[in-house]
Design a protein around this motif. Structure first.
Motif, PDB file in Angstrom:
ATOM      1  N   LEU A 136      -8.298   4.064  -3.457  1.00 11.59           N
ATOM      2  CA  LEU A 136      -8.372   4.020  -4.913  1.00 11.59           C
ATOM      3  C   LEU A 136      -9.284   2.874  -5.332  1.00 11.59           C
ATOM      4  O   LEU A 136      -9.218   1.776  -4.781  1.00 11.59           O
ATOM      5  CB  LEU A 136      -6.977   3.803  -5.518  1.00 11.59           C
ATOM      6  CG  LEU A 136      -6.072   5.019  -5.640  1.00 11.59           C
ATOM      7  CD1 LEU A 136      -4.697   4.595  -6.135  1.00 11.59           C
ATOM      8  CD2 LEU A 136      -6.676   6.063  -6.576  1.00 11.59           C
ATOM      9  N   GLY A 177      -9.869   0.090  -2.440  1.00  7.88           N
ATOM     10  CA  GLY A 177     -10.898   1.018  -2.026  1.00  7.88           C
ATOM     11  C   GLY A 177     -12.300   0.472  -2.213  1.00  7.88           C
ATOM     12  O   GLY A 177     -13.210   0.774  -1.429  1.00  7.88           O
ATOM     13  N   HIS A 181      -1.950  10.820  -1.244  1.00 11.43           N
ATOM     14  CA  HIS A 181      -3.292  11.129  -0.754  1.00 11.43           C
ATOM     15  C   HIS A 181      -4.087  12.001  -1.712  1.00 11.43           C
ATOM     16  O   HIS A 181      -5.318  11.944  -1.729  1.00 11.43           O
ATOM     17  CB  HIS A 181      -3.203  11.832   0.601  1.00 11.43           C
ATOM     18  CG  HIS A 181      -2.749  10.946   1.706  1.00 11.43           C
ATOM     19  ND1 HIS A 181      -2.504  11.406   2.987  1.00 11.43           N
ATOM     20  CD2 HIS A 181      -2.483   9.612   1.736  1.00 11.43           C
ATOM     21  CE1 HIS A 181      -2.110  10.398   3.756  1.00 11.43           C
ATOM     22  NE2 HIS A 181      -2.090   9.310   3.023  1.00 11.43           N
ATOM     23  N   SER A 206       0.799  -1.231   0.000  1.00 10.11           N
ATOM     24  CA  SER A 206       0.000   0.000   0.000  1.00 10.11           C
ATOM     25  C   SER A 206       0.829   1.276   0.000  1.00 10.11           C
ATOM     26  O   SER A 206       0.294   2.360   0.280  1.00 10.11           O
ATOM     27  CB  SER A 206      -0.974   0.033   1.193  1.00 10.11           C
ATOM     28  OG  SER A 206      -1.921  -1.008   1.109  1.00 10.11           O
ATOM     29  N   LEU A 250      -0.548   4.178  -1.840  1.00  7.88           N
ATOM     30  CA  LEU A 250      -1.700   4.858  -1.264  1.00  7.88           C
ATOM     31  C   LEU A 250      -1.323   5.984  -0.319  1.00  7.88           C
ATOM     32  O   LEU A 250      -2.199   6.676   0.214  1.00  7.88           O
ATOM     33  CB  LEU A 250      -2.615   3.855  -0.557  1.00  7.88           C
ATOM     34  CG  LEU A 250      -3.134   2.723  -1.439  1.00  7.88           C
ATOM     35  CD1 LEU A 250      -4.099   1.838  -0.667  1.00  7.88           C
ATOM     36  CD2 LEU A 250      -3.799   3.250  -2.713  1.00  7.88           C
ATOM     37  N   TRP A 259      -4.426   6.118   4.193  1.00 10.16           N
ATOM     38  CA  TRP A 259      -4.192   5.626   2.833  1.00 10.16           C
ATOM     39  C   TRP A 259      -5.269   6.203   1.913  1.00 10.16           C
ATOM     40  O   TRP A 259      -6.437   6.301   2.290  1.00 10.16           O
ATOM     41  CB  TRP A 259      -4.291   4.101   2.766  1.00 10.16           C
ATOM     42  CG  TRP A 259      -3.296   3.351   3.564  1.00 10.16           C
ATOM     43  CD1 TRP A 259      -2.003   3.055   3.229  1.00 10.16           C
ATOM     44  CD2 TRP A 259      -3.513   2.727   4.843  1.00 10.16           C
ATOM     45  NE1 TRP A 259      -1.402   2.301   4.208  1.00 10.16           N
ATOM     46  CE2 TRP A 259      -2.307   2.091   5.211  1.00 10.16           C
ATOM     47  CE3 TRP A 259      -4.617   2.650   5.702  1.00 10.16           C
ATOM     48  CZ2 TRP A 259      -2.173   1.391   6.399  1.00 10.16           C
ATOM     49  CZ3 TRP A 259      -4.484   1.967   6.892  1.00 10.16           C
ATOM     50  CH2 TRP A 259      -3.270   1.346   7.222  1.00 10.16           C
ATOM     51  N   ARG A 260      -4.885   6.511   0.694  1.00 12.27           N
ATOM     52  CA  ARG A 260      -5.851   6.888  -0.336  1.00 12.27           C
ATOM     53  C   ARG A 260      -6.712   5.669  -0.666  1.00 12.27           C
ATOM     54  O   ARG A 260      -6.196   4.557  -0.817  1.00 12.27           O
ATOM     55  CB  ARG A 260      -5.104   7.350  -1.596  1.00 12.27           C
ATOM     56  CG  ARG A 260      -5.974   7.597  -2.843  1.00 12.27           C
ATOM     57  CD  ARG A 260      -6.782   8.871  -2.712  1.00 12.27           C
ATOM     58  NE  ARG A 260      -7.517   9.139  -3.958  1.00 12.27           N
ATOM     59  CZ  ARG A 260      -7.101   9.951  -4.925  1.00 12.27           C
ATOM     60  NH1 ARG A 260      -5.926  10.557  -4.811  1.00 12.27           N
ATOM     61  NH2 ARG A 260      -7.843  10.164  -5.990  1.00 12.27           N
ATOM     62  N   MET A 317      -1.775  -3.271  -2.898  1.00  8.66           N
ATOM     63  CA  MET A 317      -2.319  -2.269  -1.992  1.00  8.66           C
ATOM     64  C   MET A 317      -3.697  -2.694  -1.476  1.00  8.66           C
ATOM     65  O   MET A 317      -4.267  -3.668  -1.938  1.00  8.66           O
ATOM     66  CB  MET A 317      -2.445  -0.932  -2.726  1.00  8.66           C
ATOM     67  CG  MET A 317      -3.509  -0.935  -3.833  1.00  8.66           C
ATOM     68  SD  MET A 317      -3.326   0.388  -5.054  1.00  8.66           S
ATOM     69  CE  MET A 317      -2.180  -0.427  -6.205  1.00  8.66           C
TER      70      MET A 317
END
Length: 264
Positions: free
Chosen positions: A208, A144, A115, A109, A112, A205-206, A141
């Motif tokens: 995605l 999402g 951001h 990740s 991620l 973490w973003r 990762m």
């Protein structure tokens, strides 16, 4: 209570004790991807951490550069996982040589930590510049899409404990979704039975989503060769040699292999 940027990444030996990988599963999965899709020998491990995966790829015969922002992690990698070259670099934007690599690897990740859209663009632009024509991007990762309608990993604190050098460490971790920022936020509190004060760390973490990732990669000149939830090095059950990539993107991990088709 004291606050640390990240107790584990500030203490690499503690990190390896908390997340042991004696069979080098992540490194083996990565090497399998690189071989499956015909990557050349020059590999950049972006966000290399303690260097375990970079060293495994080096032992497999590749010329590896491990890059990380943490000086503590890099010092540990040089001392305990020699072979690769280790350099300090920021994944939000880096210049390690135009066309210098046949593959960029970004595991656990690390991607991620981009951001914002600008940070993600900076990472992919840097990868595009670093890769030779036809080079690969291999990333692993959190997914999402897993958090669309699911709350089993959210809001309820998760407890964990392990012993290192005679001291028992306990962590309490809570995950929440920040929908506005599209981030998975983590608050983790550490305690130890050595009398030290509790330590709280915050990270994120973003989030995605698979189709979003396809779109962003295509916009940066990458063709997605594989995008799937499992099997992988951190799935249940975990990947093993001989397994082919899956065909769904529903579980909590996401794996992507993409080829650079339009160099910078």
């Amino acid at each position: 209570m004291t606050t640390a940027a990240n107790l584990l990444t500030d203490n690499p030996e503690l990190y390896e004790a908390r997340f042991p990988d004696p069979d080098r599963l992540a490194g083996r999965w990565t090497e399998d991807c690189l071989r499956r899709y015909g990557a050349g020998p020059r590999v950049l491990d972006m966000g290399c951490g303690t260097g375990r995966d970079a060293a495994h790829l080096h032992a497999a015969g590749r010329r590896v550069t491990g890059a990380d922002l943490s000086e503590a992690m890099l010092a540990h990698a040089r001392a305990h996982h020699p072979g690769p070259a280790y350099v300090r670099a920021d994944l939000h934007g880096f210049d390690l040589g135009r066309g210098a690599f046949d593959a960029v690897v970004c595991l656990d990740s690390a991607l991620l930590y981009c951001h914002t859209n600008d940070q993600l663009d900076g990472f992919l632009t840097s990868c595009r510049q670093a890769l030779a024509p036809g080079g690969l991007l291999v990333a692993e990762m959190r997914n999402g899409a897993y958090f669309l309608g699911r709350t089993d990993l959210l809001d309820t604190p998760k407890l964990n404990s392990f012993t290192w050098r005679g001291t028992q460490y306990r962590s309490t971790t809570t995950l929440t979704v920040d929908r506005t920022a599209q981030l998975l936020r983590r608050v983790r509190t550490w305690t130890a039975d050595d009398g030290s004060a509790p330590v709280e760390q915050r990270s994120a973490w973003r989030l995605l989503f698979p189709q979003e990732l396809r779109y962003v990669l295509a916009a940066h000149g990458f063709e997605v060769l594989a995008l799937y939830d499992g099997p992988g090095p951190r799935t249940e059950p975990p990947w093993h040699e001989g397994q082919l990539p899956g065909a769904t993107t529903d579980a909590d991990r996401l794996h992507v292999v993409a080829r650079l088709t339009t160099p910078h």
